[in-house]
Motif scaffolding. Sequence first.
Motif, short mmCIF file in Angstrom:
data_model
loop_
_atom_site.label_atom_id
_atom_site.label_comp_id
_atom_site.label_asym_id
_atom_site.label_seq_id
_atom_site.Cartn_x
_atom_site.Cartn_y
_atom_site.Cartn_z
N HIS A 5 0.70 -1.26 0.05
CA HIS A 5 0.04 0.01 -0.04
C HIS A 5 1.04 1.25 -0.20
O HIS A 5 1.88 1.47 0.75
CB HIS A 5 -1.01 0.01 1.25
N GLY A 6 0.69 2.13 -1.00
CA GLY A 6 1.25 3.43 -0.99
C GLY A 6 2.63 3.29 -1.73
O GLY A 6 3.28 4.41 -1.88
N ASN A 48 1.90 5.24 -5.63
CA ASN A 48 1.25 5.27 -4.87
C ASN A 48 -0.15 4.34 -4.84
O ASN A 48 -1.39 4.66 -4.87
CB ASN A 48 0.58 6.76 -4.74
N THR A 63 -3.03 1.90 -4.21
CA THR A 63 -3.91 1.64 -3.04
C THR A 63 -5.12 0.72 -3.78
O THR A 63 -6.06 0.70 -2.94
CB THR A 63 -4.51 3.10 -2.83
#
Length: 195
Positions: free
Chosen positions: A62-63, A99, A101
């Motif tokens: 994540h990210g 990024n 998600t």
Amino acid sequence: NGYYFIKWTENENEIGTNDTIVLTNVTESHTFTAHFGIYTYDITASATIGGTVNIASQTVNHGSNALPLVAKPDKSYQFINWTENNVVISEKDTLILSNITSNHTIVANFVKKQYTITATASPSDGGTLTGIPTYFADSIKSLLIQAKFKVENGIIALSLIDFSGSGTMWFISIPIVFPKPSQTGQAPKGLLKEN
């Protein structure tokens, strides 16, 4: 925030997996550790006919950023764009998703190269050239080509010469109508002879 709760432990022993812990009848000191994990997402990439992608699948935290996806066309094809859910997201052959998600399913799109052959008659009142189509590249290995028409002894032929260094010449068979001022006729593929 990209993380999820896993469990509680004390002295490396699991106490529970509920995010809330309730202690009753406490008679000694306790030291607990809450364990968390980071969400991960799957990035899947595929290619249409005419090319390949360097990474078919990868898992990303994540990210974080995904590893660069590179689209490579086969011979006679060219890369067009990257799409996700039929929406164009990039026209560059290298794609970097940042990024992350959520999961992503990406497609690299390719099309066959095509070339347009154009010819003119000189003098213009000596006849006409019609029916010259657009050709898709099959064995042509380079865009650095030159189209040449040759008329000799009543015969017209078309050749493509590669100037990229290989010195290879290809001959293309095309239907051409090349009438005299007083008569018309349909040429055999690639050649036309005067009647």
